[in-house]
Design an enzyme around this catalytic site. Sequence first.
Site, PDB file in Angstrom:
ATOM      1  N   GLY A  44      34.073  44.889  45.349  1.00 48.54           N
ATOM      2  CA  GLY A  44      34.915  43.704  45.477  1.00 48.54           C
ATOM      3  C   GLY A  44      35.871  43.572  44.310  1.00 48.54           C
ATOM      4  O   GLY A  44      36.078  42.476  43.792  1.00 48.54           O
ATOM      5  N   HIS A  45      36.436  44.701  43.904  1.00 49.77           N
ATOM      6  CA  HIS A  45      37.358  44.703  42.775  1.00 49.77           C
ATOM      7  C   HIS A  45      38.214  45.970  42.786  1.00 49.77           C
ATOM      8  O   HIS A  45      37.990  46.875  43.564  1.00 49.77           O
ATOM      9  CB  HIS A  45      36.594  44.607  41.450  1.00 49.77           C
ATOM     10  CG  HIS A  45      35.649  45.757  41.224  1.00 49.77           C
ATOM     11  ND1 HIS A  45      34.325  45.688  41.562  1.00 49.77           N
ATOM     12  CD2 HIS A  45      35.846  46.988  40.706  1.00 49.77           C
ATOM     13  CE1 HIS A  45      33.737  46.844  41.261  1.00 49.77           C
ATOM     14  NE2 HIS A  45      34.647  47.646  40.744  1.00 49.77           N
ATOM     15  N   ARG A  46      39.181  45.977  41.887  1.00 48.52           N
ATOM     16  CA  ARG A  46      39.944  47.175  41.551  1.00 48.52           C
ATOM     17  C   ARG A  46      40.035  47.191  40.040  1.00 48.52           C
ATOM     18  O   ARG A  46      39.408  46.374  39.371  1.00 48.52           O
ATOM     19  CB  ARG A  46      41.319  47.178  42.225  1.00 48.52           C
ATOM     20  CG  ARG A  46      42.200  45.995  41.909  1.00 48.52           C
ATOM     21  CD  ARG A  46      43.441  46.001  42.811  1.00 48.52           C
ATOM     22  NE  ARG A  46      44.118  44.725  42.770  1.00 48.52           N
ATOM     23  CZ  ARG A  46      45.261  44.487  42.163  1.00 48.52           C
ATOM     24  NH1 ARG A  46      45.902  45.457  41.520  1.00 48.52           N
ATOM     25  NH2 ARG A  46      45.815  43.294  42.193  1.00 48.52           N
ATOM     26  N   HIS A  91      38.164  47.786  46.421  1.00 47.91           N
ATOM     27  CA  HIS A  91      37.155  48.362  47.307  1.00 47.91           C
ATOM     28  C   HIS A  91      35.887  47.511  47.382  1.00 47.91           C
ATOM     29  O   HIS A  91      35.531  46.824  46.440  1.00 47.91           O
ATOM     30  CB  HIS A  91      36.804  49.784  46.868  1.00 47.91           C
ATOM     31  CG  HIS A  91      36.336  49.873  45.451  1.00 47.91           C
ATOM     32  ND1 HIS A  91      37.207  49.830  44.375  1.00 47.91           N
ATOM     33  CD2 HIS A  91      35.099  49.972  44.922  1.00 47.91           C
ATOM     34  CE1 HIS A  91      36.524  49.916  43.246  1.00 47.91           C
ATOM     35  NE2 HIS A  91      35.232  49.991  43.548  1.00 47.91           N
TER      36      HIS A  91
END
Length: 124
Positions: A44-46, A91
């Site tokens: 839940g991040h980049r 992602h």
Amino acid sequence: MAYIINLLTFKDTRGTLTVLDQVVNFEIKRLFYIYNVDYSNRGGHRHHETHQAVICIQGSCKIINDDGIKQETFVLDSPEKCLIIRPEDWHIMHDFSTDAILLVLASTAFDPKDYIYEPYNHTL
């Protein structure tokens, strides 16, 4: 955009050997693995800087990837598959099988300032 590479694998009667030499085009600064995942989503991040190579060395999982232009879902269901994730790739890792072990090779040491948690506007 993230992409899958097939890892060099040798199989014979003694077993299977998969080679990670010279697979990534970055220096590996951090290794970690994720396992015993319940029905939760991970990621839940980049990132600002970090490149990653992700291999489900046992079991399977899915990774939703969004580079700000295109969304794609990758299925990691073989230790011969390696997903290359670039810093701009937001992602989510999900749908882990009960036996899944997800190995991550990262280009940077952990730095909480490298993480961007806000998804792109069109991300699920």
